[in-house]
Design an enzyme around this catalytic site. Structure first.
Site, PDB file in Angstrom:
ATOM      1  N   CYS A 175      -6.153   6.790   1.887  1.00 44.38           N
ATOM      2  CA  CYS A 175      -7.141   7.605   1.319  1.00 44.38           C
ATOM      3  C   CYS A 175      -8.376   7.714   1.806  1.00 44.38           C
ATOM      4  O   CYS A 175      -8.897   6.594   2.223  1.00 44.38           O
ATOM      5  CB  CYS A 175      -7.450   7.007  -0.285  1.00 44.38           C
ATOM      6  SG  CYS A 175      -5.690   6.936  -1.172  1.00 44.38           S
ATOM      7  N   SER A 202      -4.664   6.831  -9.640  1.00 40.52           N
ATOM      8  CA  SER A 202      -5.643   7.513  -9.171  1.00 40.52           C
ATOM      9  C   SER A 202      -5.630   8.856  -8.807  1.00 40.52           C
ATOM     10  O   SER A 202      -4.627   9.151  -8.014  1.00 40.52           O
ATOM     11  CB  SER A 202      -6.184   6.532  -7.802  1.00 40.52           C
ATOM     12  OG  SER A 202      -6.400   5.207  -8.223  1.00 40.52           O
ATOM     13  N   LEU A 203      -6.463   9.688  -9.520  1.00 41.47           N
ATOM     14  CA  LEU A 203      -6.093  11.175  -9.181  1.00 41.47           C
ATOM     15  C   LEU A 203      -6.883  11.876  -8.433  1.00 41.47           C
ATOM     16  O   LEU A 203      -6.573  12.198  -7.286  1.00 41.47           O
ATOM     17  CB  LEU A 203      -6.298  11.701 -10.627  1.00 41.47           C
ATOM     18  CG  LEU A 203      -5.783  13.158 -10.644  1.00 41.47           C
ATOM     19  CD1 LEU A 203      -4.353  13.481 -10.160  1.00 41.47           C
ATOM     20  CD2 LEU A 203      -6.197  13.643 -12.051  1.00 41.47           C
ATOM     21  N   GLU A 233      -9.690 -10.018  -0.781  1.00 37.63           N
ATOM     22  CA  GLU A 233     -10.765 -10.380  -1.633  1.00 37.63           C
ATOM     23  C   GLU A 233     -10.339 -10.044  -3.296  1.00 37.63           C
ATOM     24  O   GLU A 233      -9.590  -9.148  -3.292  1.00 37.63           O
ATOM     25  CB  GLU A 233     -11.998  -9.308  -1.416  1.00 37.63           C
ATOM     26  CG  GLU A 233     -12.528  -9.591  -0.033  1.00 37.63           C
ATOM     27  CD  GLU A 233     -13.630  -8.346   0.329  1.00 37.63           C
ATOM     28  OE1 GLU A 233     -14.848  -8.919   0.959  1.00 37.63           O
ATOM     29  OE2 GLU A 233     -13.470  -7.260   0.275  1.00 37.63           O
ATOM     30  N   CYS A 254     -11.556   5.553   0.799  1.00 36.21           N
ATOM     31  CA  CYS A 254     -11.545   3.923   0.723  1.00 36.21           C
ATOM     32  C   CYS A 254     -11.770   2.974   1.813  1.00 36.21           C
ATOM     33  O   CYS A 254     -10.825   3.629   2.958  1.00 36.21           O
ATOM     34  CB  CYS A 254     -10.328   3.807   0.018  1.00 36.21           C
ATOM     35  SG  CYS A 254     -10.017   1.936  -0.361  1.00 36.21           S
ATOM     36  N   ASN A 282     -18.658   4.948  -3.970  1.00 37.78           N
ATOM     37  CA  ASN A 282     -19.306   3.819  -3.579  1.00 37.78           C
ATOM     38  C   ASN A 282     -19.266   3.863  -1.995  1.00 37.78           C
ATOM     39  O   ASN A 282     -18.031   3.801  -1.559  1.00 37.78           O
ATOM     40  CB  ASN A 282     -18.883   2.258  -4.014  1.00 37.78           C
ATOM     41  CG  ASN A 282     -18.899   2.401  -5.656  1.00 37.78           C
ATOM     42  OD1 ASN A 282     -19.983   2.368  -6.000  1.00 37.78           O
ATOM     43  ND2 ASN A 282     -17.932   1.932  -6.125  1.00 37.78           N
ATOM     44  N   CYS A 289     -10.597  -8.631 -10.692  1.00 31.73           N
ATOM     45  CA  CYS A 289      -9.833  -7.432  -9.877  1.00 31.73           C
ATOM     46  C   CYS A 289      -9.320  -8.208  -8.780  1.00 31.73           C
ATOM     47  O   CYS A 289      -9.856  -8.788  -7.770  1.00 31.73           O
ATOM     48  CB  CYS A 289     -10.968  -6.515  -9.483  1.00 31.73           C
ATOM     49  SG  CYS A 289     -10.485  -5.239  -8.463  1.00 31.73           S
ATOM     50  N   CYS A 330      -4.212  -1.696   3.670  1.00 33.88           N
ATOM     51  CA  CYS A 330      -3.477  -0.855   2.671  1.00 33.88           C
ATOM     52  C   CYS A 330      -2.867   0.291   3.639  1.00 33.88           C
ATOM     53  O   CYS A 330      -3.615   0.754   4.666  1.00 33.88           O
ATOM     54  CB  CYS A 330      -4.227  -0.071   1.571  1.00 33.88           C
ATOM     55  SG  CYS A 330      -3.712   0.819   0.392  1.00 33.88           S
ATOM     56  N   CYS A 338     -15.714  -0.809  -6.105  1.00 36.71           N
ATOM     57  CA  CYS A 338     -14.501   0.029  -6.034  1.00 36.71           C
ATOM     58  C   CYS A 338     -14.694   0.355  -4.575  1.00 36.71           C
ATOM     59  O   CYS A 338     -15.449   1.222  -4.197  1.00 36.71           O
ATOM     60  CB  CYS A 338     -14.238   1.128  -6.939  1.00 36.71           C
ATOM     61  SG  CYS A 338     -14.216   0.461  -8.508  1.00 36.71           S
ATOM     62  N   GLY A 388      -5.111  -2.867  -1.351  1.00 36.43           N
ATOM     63  CA  GLY A 388      -3.968  -2.827  -1.385  1.00 36.43           C
ATOM     64  C   GLY A 388      -3.152  -1.773  -2.315  1.00 36.43           C
ATOM     65  O   GLY A 388      -4.035  -1.254  -3.365  1.00 36.43           O
ATOM     66  N   GLU A 389      -1.989  -1.340  -2.174  1.00 35.43           N
ATOM     67  CA  GLU A 389      -1.362  -0.431  -3.177  1.00 35.43           C
ATOM     68  C   GLU A 389      -0.366  -1.097  -3.840  1.00 35.43           C
ATOM     69  O   GLU A 389       0.782  -1.547  -3.149  1.00 35.43           O
ATOM     70  CB  GLU A 389      -0.741   0.747  -2.452  1.00 35.43           C
ATOM     71  CG  GLU A 389       0.329   1.479  -3.365  1.00 35.43           C
ATOM     72  CD  GLU A 389      -0.241   1.978  -4.602  1.00 35.43           C
ATOM     73  OE1 GLU A 389      -1.282   2.399  -4.951  1.00 35.43           O
ATOM     74  OE2 GLU A 389       0.560   1.896  -5.824  1.00 35.43           O
ATOM     75  N   SER A 429      -3.051  -0.343 -10.964  1.00 39.17           N
ATOM     76  CA  SER A 429      -3.472   0.976 -10.550  1.00 39.17           C
ATOM     77  C   SER A 429      -2.814   1.548  -9.143  1.00 39.17           C
ATOM     78  O   SER A 429      -2.452   0.738  -8.476  1.00 39.17           O
ATOM     79  CB  SER A 429      -5.104   0.873 -10.276  1.00 39.17           C
ATOM     80  OG  SER A 429      -5.771   1.958  -9.767  1.00 39.17           O
TER      81      SER A 429
HETATM   82  N1  SAH Z   1      -4.222   1.221  -4.500  1.00 38.29           N
HETATM   83  C1  SAH Z   1      -4.595   1.453  -5.813  1.00 38.29           C
HETATM   84  C2  SAH Z   1      -5.559   0.300  -6.470  1.00 38.29           C
HETATM   85  C3  SAH Z   1      -6.622  -0.100  -5.666  1.00 38.29           C
HETATM   86  S1  SAH Z   1      -8.089   0.859  -5.459  1.00 38.29           S
HETATM   87  C4  SAH Z   1      -5.132   2.622  -6.344  1.00 38.29           C
HETATM   88  O1  SAH Z   1      -5.419   3.748  -5.456  1.00 38.29           O
HETATM   89  O2  SAH Z   1      -5.092   3.150  -7.515  1.00 38.29           O
HETATM   90  C5  SAH Z   1      -8.744   0.855  -7.065  1.00 38.29           C
HETATM   91  C6  SAH Z   1      -9.550   2.336  -7.539  1.00 38.29           C
HETATM   92  O3  SAH Z   1     -10.907   2.576  -6.631  1.00 38.29           O
HETATM   93  C7  SAH Z   1      -8.819   3.591  -7.228  1.00 38.29           C
HETATM   94  O4  SAH Z   1      -8.846   4.337  -8.042  1.00 38.29           O
HETATM   95  C8  SAH Z   1      -9.360   4.306  -5.953  1.00 38.29           C
HETATM   96  O5  SAH Z   1      -9.515   5.506  -6.126  1.00 38.29           O
HETATM   97  C9  SAH Z   1     -10.910   3.960  -6.233  1.00 38.29           C
HETATM   98  N2  SAH Z   1     -11.915   3.522  -4.875  1.00 38.29           N
HETATM   99  C10 SAH Z   1     -11.306   3.907  -3.626  1.00 38.29           C
HETATM  100  N3  SAH Z   1     -12.364   3.737  -2.885  1.00 38.29           N
HETATM  101  C11 SAH Z   1     -13.389   3.902  -3.382  1.00 38.29           C
HETATM  102  C12 SAH Z   1     -14.698   4.225  -3.371  1.00 38.29           C
HETATM  103  N4  SAH Z   1     -15.475   4.334  -2.095  1.00 38.29           N
HETATM  104  N5  SAH Z   1     -15.754   4.501  -4.220  1.00 38.29           N
HETATM  105  C13 SAH Z   1     -15.213   4.707  -5.384  1.00 38.29           C
HETATM  106  N6  SAH Z   1     -14.127   4.346  -5.886  1.00 38.29           N
HETATM  107  C14 SAH Z   1     -13.045   4.207  -4.903  1.00 38.29           C
END
Ligand code: SAH
Length: 381
Positions: A139, A238-239, A115, A142, A314, A128, A135, A357, A184-185, A216
Protein backbone atom coordinates in the site's frame (compact mmCIF):
# COMPACT_ATOMS: atom_id res chain seq x y z
CA UNK A 1 -4.57 -31.78 11.39
CA UNK A 2 -1.28 -30.03 11.84
CA UNK A 3 2.08 -31.57 11.34
CA UNK A 4 4.21 -32.38 14.36
CA UNK A 5 6.62 -29.72 15.53
CA UNK A 6 9.50 -29.09 13.28
CA UNK A 7 12.66 -27.27 14.17
CA UNK A 8 12.28 -23.54 14.37
CA UNK A 9 15.02 -22.81 11.94
CA UNK A 10 13.40 -24.82 9.20
CA UNK A 11 9.80 -23.74 9.28
CA UNK A 12 9.61 -20.27 7.87
CA UNK A 13 9.54 -19.99 4.12
CA UNK A 14 12.01 -17.16 4.29
CA UNK A 15 14.40 -18.84 6.67
CA UNK A 16 16.65 -20.09 3.93
CA UNK A 17 17.42 -16.47 3.18
CA UNK A 18 18.75 -16.02 6.68
CA UNK A 19 22.44 -16.55 7.04
CA UNK A 20 22.98 -19.55 9.25
CA UNK A 21 25.58 -17.86 11.41
CA UNK A 22 23.11 -15.09 12.19
CA UNK A 23 20.52 -17.50 13.59
CA UNK A 24 21.09 -17.66 17.32
CA UNK A 25 18.49 -20.36 17.95
CA UNK A 26 20.23 -23.64 17.32
CA UNK A 27 18.15 -25.54 19.86
CA UNK A 28 15.70 -26.90 17.27
CA UNK A 29 12.85 -26.50 19.71
CA UNK A 30 9.43 -25.84 18.25
CA UNK A 31 7.21 -22.88 19.05
CA UNK A 32 4.67 -23.79 21.70
CA UNK A 33 1.46 -23.37 19.76
CA UNK A 34 -1.74 -25.31 20.53
CA UNK A 35 -1.56 -27.30 17.30
CA UNK A 36 2.06 -28.28 17.70
CA UNK A 37 1.58 -29.19 21.35
CA UNK A 38 -1.48 -31.37 20.71
CA UNK A 39 0.26 -33.22 17.89
CA UNK A 40 3.32 -33.82 20.04
CA UNK A 41 1.32 -35.05 23.03
CA UNK A 42 -0.52 -37.47 20.74
CA UNK A 43 2.78 -38.79 19.48
CA UNK A 44 3.98 -39.26 23.05
CA UNK A 45 0.77 -41.05 24.04
CA UNK A 46 -0.04 -38.38 26.61
CA UNK A 47 -3.77 -37.81 27.30
CA UNK A 48 -5.24 -34.74 25.62
CA UNK A 49 -6.33 -33.00 28.86
CA UNK A 50 -2.67 -32.25 29.51
CA UNK A 51 -2.69 -29.86 26.57
CA UNK A 52 -5.18 -27.61 28.33
CA UNK A 53 -3.13 -27.60 31.54
CA UNK A 54 0.07 -26.77 29.72
CA UNK A 55 -1.50 -24.13 27.50
CA UNK A 56 -3.04 -22.47 30.56
CA UNK A 57 0.39 -22.20 32.17
CA UNK A 58 1.79 -20.65 29.06
CA UNK A 59 -0.96 -18.31 27.92
CA UNK A 60 -3.09 -17.64 30.99
CA UNK A 61 -0.39 -17.49 33.64
CA UNK A 62 2.46 -16.49 31.34
CA UNK A 63 5.06 -18.67 33.10
CA UNK A 64 8.61 -18.37 31.89
CA UNK A 65 9.71 -21.91 32.62
CA UNK A 66 8.32 -25.42 32.26
CA UNK A 67 9.33 -26.09 35.88
CA UNK A 68 6.60 -23.71 37.02
CA UNK A 69 3.94 -26.12 35.69
CA UNK A 70 3.25 -27.64 39.08
CA UNK A 71 0.44 -29.96 37.99
CA UNK A 72 2.58 -31.53 35.27
CA UNK A 73 4.94 -34.32 36.33
CA UNK A 74 8.67 -33.70 36.24
CA UNK A 75 9.44 -36.27 33.49
CA UNK A 76 6.88 -34.74 31.13
CA UNK A 77 8.12 -31.24 31.97
CA UNK A 78 11.64 -32.25 31.05
CA UNK A 79 10.51 -33.73 27.74
CA UNK A 80 8.46 -30.64 26.98
CA UNK A 81 11.42 -28.43 27.71
CA UNK A 82 13.55 -30.25 25.18
CA UNK A 83 10.84 -30.28 22.51
CA UNK A 84 9.43 -26.77 22.88
CA UNK A 85 10.48 -23.20 23.45
CA UNK A 86 8.11 -21.05 25.49
CA UNK A 87 6.77 -18.08 23.50
CA UNK A 88 10.07 -16.42 23.07
CA UNK A 89 9.95 -12.84 22.01
CA UNK A 90 12.84 -10.86 23.38
CA UNK A 91 11.96 -8.34 26.09
CA UNK A 92 10.63 -5.31 24.23
CA UNK A 93 11.89 -1.79 24.46
CA UNK A 94 8.98 0.38 25.47
CA UNK A 95 8.35 3.98 24.55
CA UNK A 96 5.52 6.01 25.98
CA UNK A 97 3.73 8.83 24.19
CA UNK A 98 2.38 11.96 25.82
CA UNK A 99 -1.13 10.53 25.49
CA UNK A 100 -0.02 7.38 27.34
CA UNK A 101 -0.05 5.25 24.22
CA UNK A 102 2.85 2.84 24.56
CA UNK A 103 4.80 1.15 21.82
CA UNK A 104 6.62 -2.13 22.36
CA UNK A 105 9.41 -2.92 19.96
CA UNK A 106 10.57 -6.53 19.78
CA UNK A 107 13.81 -7.47 18.08
CA UNK A 108 13.53 -10.74 16.14
CA UNK A 109 16.60 -11.93 14.26
CA UNK A 110 19.22 -9.30 13.58
CA UNK A 111 17.77 -6.62 11.33
CA UNK A 112 14.15 -7.57 11.90
CA UNK A 113 11.70 -6.30 14.45
CA UNK A 114 7.99 -6.03 15.08
CA UNK A 115 5.92 -3.62 17.09
CA UNK A 116 2.80 -3.69 19.24
CA UNK A 117 0.92 -0.67 20.57
CA UNK A 118 -1.03 -0.27 23.81
CA UNK A 119 -3.89 2.22 23.47
CA UNK A 120 -5.69 3.14 26.70
CA UNK A 121 -9.15 4.51 26.02
CA UNK A 122 -11.04 3.95 29.26
CA UNK A 123 -12.94 1.82 29.94
CA UNK A 124 -11.20 0.02 27.10
CA UNK A 125 -7.58 -0.86 26.76
CA UNK A 126 -6.71 -2.00 23.27
CA UNK A 127 -3.57 -3.75 22.11
CA UNK A 128 -2.70 -3.40 18.45
CA UNK A 129 -0.50 -6.30 17.35
CA UNK A 130 1.55 -7.35 14.34
CA UNK A 131 0.93 -10.48 12.30
CA UNK A 132 4.00 -10.36 10.06
CA UNK A 133 7.43 -8.73 10.08
CA UNK A 134 7.07 -6.27 7.23
CA UNK A 135 4.27 -6.70 4.69
CA UNK A 136 3.92 -7.73 1.07
CA UNK A 137 0.78 -5.75 0.23
CA UNK A 138 2.58 -2.64 -0.98
CA UNK A 139 0.00 0.00 0.00
CA UNK A 140 1.46 3.33 -1.11
CA UNK A 141 0.58 5.23 2.06
CA UNK A 142 1.91 2.76 4.65
CA UNK A 143 5.36 2.74 6.23
CA UNK A 144 5.32 -1.00 6.89
CA UNK A 145 4.88 -1.63 3.17
CA UNK A 146 8.26 -0.05 2.50
CA UNK A 147 9.90 -2.96 4.31
CA UNK A 148 8.44 -5.62 2.05
CA UNK A 149 7.62 -8.96 3.65
CA UNK A 150 10.43 -10.00 5.94
CA UNK A 151 8.85 -13.08 7.41
CA UNK A 152 5.72 -14.63 8.86
CA UNK A 153 5.15 -14.71 12.61
CA UNK A 154 4.00 -17.94 14.21
CA UNK A 155 1.05 -18.00 16.60
CA UNK A 156 3.27 -17.92 19.67
CA UNK A 157 5.01 -14.80 18.37
CA UNK A 158 1.70 -13.11 17.60
CA UNK A 159 0.35 -13.89 21.05
CA UNK A 160 3.77 -13.35 22.63
CA UNK A 161 3.26 -9.65 21.96
CA UNK A 162 0.24 -9.76 24.26
CA UNK A 163 2.08 -11.68 26.96
CA UNK A 164 4.57 -8.82 26.92
CA UNK A 165 1.77 -6.23 26.87
CA UNK A 166 0.30 -7.78 30.01
CA UNK A 167 3.66 -7.54 31.74
CA UNK A 168 4.10 -3.83 31.07
CA UNK A 169 0.55 -2.71 31.95
CA UNK A 170 0.17 -0.50 35.00
CA UNK A 171 -1.53 -1.92 38.08
CA UNK A 172 -5.25 -1.66 37.51
CA UNK A 173 -4.94 -1.73 33.73
CA UNK A 174 -6.47 -4.74 32.01
CA UNK A 175 -6.36 -5.73 28.38
CA UNK A 176 -9.90 -5.57 26.97
CA UNK A 177 -9.55 -5.49 23.17
CA UNK A 178 -7.14 -6.73 20.54
CA UNK A 179 -6.83 -5.42 17.00
CA UNK A 180 -4.73 -6.99 14.25
CA UNK A 181 -3.78 -3.60 12.89
CA UNK A 182 -0.05 -3.53 13.51
CA UNK A 183 2.54 -4.59 10.99
CA UNK A 184 1.56 -7.06 8.32
CA UNK A 185 -1.50 -8.39 6.53
CA UNK A 186 -3.12 -10.86 8.93
CA UNK A 187 -4.96 -12.80 6.24
CA UNK A 188 -1.68 -13.40 4.40
CA UNK A 189 -0.60 -15.35 7.49
CA UNK A 190 -3.91 -17.12 7.86
CA UNK A 191 -3.13 -20.29 9.81
CA UNK A 192 -0.99 -18.55 12.42
CA UNK A 193 -3.57 -15.79 12.88
CA UNK A 194 -6.42 -18.27 13.33
CA UNK A 195 -4.34 -20.19 15.84
CA UNK A 196 -3.58 -16.93 17.67
CA UNK A 197 -7.31 -16.17 17.73
CA UNK A 198 -7.90 -19.57 19.30
CA UNK A 199 -5.44 -18.63 22.06
CA UNK A 200 -7.07 -15.22 22.55
CA UNK A 201 -10.58 -16.63 22.85
CA UNK A 202 -9.87 -19.90 24.71
CA UNK A 203 -10.72 -20.15 28.40
CA UNK A 204 -7.19 -21.51 28.93
CA UNK A 205 -5.85 -18.49 27.08
CA UNK A 206 -6.90 -14.87 27.21
CA UNK A 207 -10.63 -15.60 27.46
CA UNK A 208 -11.58 -12.67 25.23
CA UNK A 209 -14.89 -12.59 23.41
CA UNK A 210 -14.61 -12.58 19.62
CA UNK A 211 -16.35 -9.22 19.55
CA UNK A 212 -13.37 -7.71 21.32
CA UNK A 213 -10.99 -8.90 18.64
CA UNK A 214 -10.81 -7.18 15.26
CA UNK A 215 -8.89 -8.46 12.28
CA UNK A 216 -8.17 -5.79 9.70
CA UNK A 217 -7.46 -6.76 6.10
CA UNK A 218 -6.69 -5.13 2.77
CA UNK A 219 -9.35 -7.50 1.41
CA UNK A 220 -7.92 -10.94 0.68
CA UNK A 221 -11.35 -12.29 -0.16
CA UNK A 222 -11.06 -16.09 0.06
CA UNK A 223 -9.36 -15.80 3.44
CA UNK A 224 -11.89 -13.21 4.61
CA UNK A 225 -14.72 -15.64 3.89
CA UNK A 226 -12.92 -18.41 5.74
CA UNK A 227 -12.15 -16.17 8.69
CA UNK A 228 -15.79 -15.23 9.20
CA UNK A 229 -16.77 -18.87 8.93
CA UNK A 230 -14.02 -20.22 11.18
CA UNK A 231 -13.71 -17.64 13.97
CA UNK A 232 -15.93 -15.34 16.03
CA UNK A 233 -13.91 -12.16 15.45
CA UNK A 234 -15.00 -8.81 14.07
CA UNK A 235 -13.63 -7.77 10.73
CA UNK A 236 -12.39 -4.51 9.30
CA UNK A 237 -11.67 -3.90 5.64
CA UNK A 238 -9.21 -1.23 4.55
CA UNK A 239 -10.95 0.51 1.67
CA UNK A 240 -9.42 3.99 1.25
CA UNK A 241 -10.57 4.44 -2.35
CA UNK A 242 -13.94 4.35 -4.10
CA UNK A 243 -12.84 3.77 -7.68
CA UNK A 244 -10.80 0.89 -9.06
CA UNK A 245 -8.47 3.33 -10.79
CA UNK A 246 -7.47 5.00 -7.53
CA UNK A 247 -7.50 1.84 -5.43
CA UNK A 248 -5.35 0.02 -7.98
CA UNK A 249 -2.81 2.77 -7.50
CA UNK A 250 -2.96 3.07 -3.70
CA UNK A 251 -3.52 -0.58 -2.81
CA UNK A 252 -2.11 -3.04 -5.38
CA UNK A 253 -4.26 -5.83 -3.90
CA UNK A 254 -7.16 -4.19 -5.74
CA UNK A 255 -5.82 -5.51 -9.04
CA UNK A 256 -6.41 -9.02 -7.74
CA UNK A 257 -9.66 -8.31 -5.85
CA UNK A 258 -11.32 -5.19 -7.33
CA UNK A 259 -14.10 -3.24 -5.67
CA UNK A 260 -16.93 -5.15 -7.35
CA UNK A 261 -15.70 -8.46 -5.97
CA UNK A 262 -14.82 -6.93 -2.61
CA UNK A 263 -18.34 -5.63 -2.06
CA UNK A 264 -20.04 -8.73 -3.47
CA UNK A 265 -18.07 -10.73 -0.91
CA UNK A 266 -18.82 -8.32 1.93
CA UNK A 267 -22.54 -8.45 1.15
CA UNK A 268 -22.50 -12.24 1.27
CA UNK A 269 -20.46 -12.65 4.46
CA UNK A 270 -22.38 -14.73 6.97
CA UNK A 271 -22.13 -12.10 9.69
CA UNK A 272 -23.93 -12.79 12.89
CA UNK A 273 -26.68 -10.20 13.27
CA UNK A 274 -24.77 -8.47 16.04
CA UNK A 275 -21.93 -7.51 13.77
CA UNK A 276 -21.09 -4.79 11.35
CA UNK A 277 -18.11 -4.62 9.07
CA UNK A 278 -15.79 -1.72 9.75
CA UNK A 279 -14.48 -0.01 6.65
CA UNK A 280 -11.27 1.88 7.22
CA UNK A 281 -10.67 4.85 5.01
CA UNK A 282 -7.32 6.60 5.19
CA UNK A 283 -7.94 10.24 4.32
CA UNK A 284 -5.30 11.61 1.97
CA UNK A 285 -5.44 15.33 1.20
CA UNK A 286 -6.45 16.07 -2.37
CA UNK A 287 -6.52 12.36 -3.24
CA UNK A 288 -9.69 10.82 -1.77
CA UNK A 289 -11.27 13.51 0.41
CA UNK A 290 -13.62 15.27 -2.05
CA UNK A 291 -17.45 15.30 -1.95
CA UNK A 292 -17.43 12.97 -4.97
CA UNK A 293 -15.46 10.44 -2.91
CA UNK A 294 -17.90 10.50 -0.03
CA UNK A 295 -20.81 10.24 -2.46
CA UNK A 296 -19.33 7.10 -4.05
CA UNK A 297 -18.56 5.68 -0.61
CA UNK A 298 -22.18 6.12 0.43
CA UNK A 299 -23.32 4.27 -2.69
CA UNK A 300 -20.86 1.43 -2.28
CA UNK A 301 -21.90 0.80 1.32
CA UNK A 302 -25.61 0.89 0.62
CA UNK A 303 -27.31 -2.04 2.29
CA UNK A 304 -24.20 -3.30 4.08
CA UNK A 305 -24.16 -3.32 7.89
CA UNK A 306 -21.17 -1.04 8.01
CA UNK A 307 -19.37 1.53 10.02
CA UNK A 308 -16.78 3.79 8.54
CA UNK A 309 -13.58 4.53 10.36
CA UNK A 310 -11.89 7.58 8.89
CA UNK A 311 -8.15 7.63 9.55
CA UNK A 312 -6.38 10.89 8.79
CA UNK A 313 -3.11 10.02 7.09
CA UNK A 314 -0.19 9.75 9.50
CA UNK A 315 2.99 10.90 7.83
CA UNK A 316 6.28 9.01 7.99
CA UNK A 317 9.72 9.87 6.65
CA UNK A 318 9.63 9.92 2.87
CA UNK A 319 5.86 9.66 2.55
CA UNK A 320 4.28 11.52 -0.35
CA UNK A 321 0.85 12.19 1.17
CA UNK A 322 -0.60 14.60 3.70
CA UNK A 323 -3.67 14.48 5.92
CA UNK A 324 -6.57 16.78 5.02
CA UNK A 325 -7.27 19.75 7.28
CA UNK A 326 -9.52 19.20 10.28
CA UNK A 327 -12.25 21.07 8.47
CA UNK A 328 -12.15 18.84 5.39
CA UNK A 329 -12.12 15.73 7.59
CA UNK A 330 -15.11 16.98 9.51
CA UNK A 331 -17.10 17.74 6.39
CA UNK A 332 -16.29 14.33 4.91
CA UNK A 333 -17.56 12.67 8.07
CA UNK A 334 -20.72 14.75 8.17
CA UNK A 335 -21.64 13.86 4.61
CA UNK A 336 -21.52 10.18 5.63
CA UNK A 337 -23.55 10.80 8.77
CA UNK A 338 -26.14 12.77 6.81
CA UNK A 339 -26.59 9.73 4.56
CA UNK A 340 -27.34 7.60 7.61
CA UNK A 341 -23.99 5.87 7.79
CA UNK A 342 -22.17 5.31 11.03
CA UNK A 343 -18.84 7.12 10.80
CA UNK A 344 -16.11 8.20 13.14
CA UNK A 345 -12.67 9.72 12.86
CA UNK A 346 -10.00 7.60 14.44
CA UNK A 347 -8.16 9.67 17.00
CA UNK A 348 -4.50 9.83 16.25
CA UNK A 349 -2.66 8.17 19.08
CA UNK A 350 1.01 8.01 19.83
CA UNK A 351 2.17 9.99 16.82
CA UNK A 352 5.09 11.43 18.79
CA UNK A 353 6.55 7.95 19.19
CA UNK A 354 5.71 6.81 15.62
CA UNK A 355 3.05 4.50 16.98
CA UNK A 356 0.10 5.74 14.94
CA UNK A 357 -1.59 3.80 12.12
CA UNK A 358 0.73 3.16 9.24
CA UNK A 359 3.83 4.37 11.07
CA UNK A 360 5.08 0.99 12.26
CA UNK A 361 8.28 0.17 10.48
CA UNK A 362 10.57 -0.87 13.26
CA UNK A 363 13.68 -1.75 11.38
CA UNK A 364 13.37 1.13 8.95
CA UNK A 365 13.34 3.50 11.88
CA UNK A 366 16.82 2.72 12.96
CA UNK A 367 16.33 -0.27 15.21
CA UNK A 368 19.97 -0.93 14.61
CA UNK A 369 20.94 2.64 15.40
CA UNK A 370 21.40 4.44 18.71
CA UNK A 371 17.67 4.76 19.48
CA UNK A 372 17.47 1.01 19.87
CA UNK A 373 19.36 1.37 23.11
CA UNK A 374 16.39 3.11 24.72
CA UNK A 375 15.84 1.24 27.97
CA UNK A 376 12.57 -0.55 28.62
CA UNK A 377 9.89 1.59 30.22
CA UNK A 378 11.88 4.71 29.53
CA UNK A 379 8.65 6.62 29.93
CA UNK A 380 8.52 9.27 32.57
CA UNK A 381 4.89 9.91 33.18
N1 SAH B 1 -2.83 -4.99 6.67
C1 SAH B 1 -4.03 -4.72 7.41
C2 SAH B 1 -3.79 -4.32 8.84
C3 SAH B 1 -2.74 -3.28 9.18
S1 SAH B 1 -2.97 -1.61 8.77
C4 SAH B 1 -4.86 -3.67 6.71
O1 SAH B 1 -4.36 -3.03 5.81
O2 SAH B 1 -6.02 -3.52 7.05
C5 SAH B 1 -4.14 -0.89 9.84
C6 SAH B 1 -4.80 0.34 9.16
O3 SAH B 1 -3.89 1.46 9.05
C7 SAH B 1 -5.28 0.06 7.74
O4 SAH B 1 -6.60 0.48 7.60
C8 SAH B 1 -4.37 0.92 6.88
O5 SAH B 1 -5.00 1.34 5.70
C9 SAH B 1 -4.09 2.08 7.81
N2 SAH B 1 -2.90 2.85 7.44
C10 SAH B 1 -1.80 2.40 6.78
N3 SAH B 1 -0.91 3.41 6.64
C11 SAH B 1 -1.46 4.51 7.20
C12 SAH B 1 -1.01 5.85 7.40
N4 SAH B 1 0.18 6.25 6.98
N5 SAH B 1 -1.83 6.71 8.04
C13 SAH B 1 -3.04 6.30 8.49
N6 SAH B 1 -3.50 5.05 8.36
C14 SAH B 1 -2.72 4.15 7.71
Amino acid sequence: ARTPPIPRAGKSPSSSARSSCATPDTSARAALTPGALRAWLRGEGVPAFRAVQILAWVYQHGVDSFDAMSNVGAPLRAKLASAFALPGLSAPSVSCARDHTRKLLFALEPGRAIEAVIIPDPPRLTACISSQAGCAMGCGFCATAKLGLQRQLDASEIVGQLLAVRRVLDPGERLSNVVFMGMGEPLANYDAVVEAIEILTAPWGFGLSGRRITVSTVGLLPQLQRLVRDTPVSVAVSLTATTDALRDRLMPVNRRYPLGELFATCRALPLAQRRRITFEYVLLAGVNDAPADSARLIKLLHGIPAKVNLIPFNPFPGSEFAPPTADVIDRFKHRLLAAGLSASVRATRGRDIQAACGQLAASAQGLLGPRAAAPAASSAR
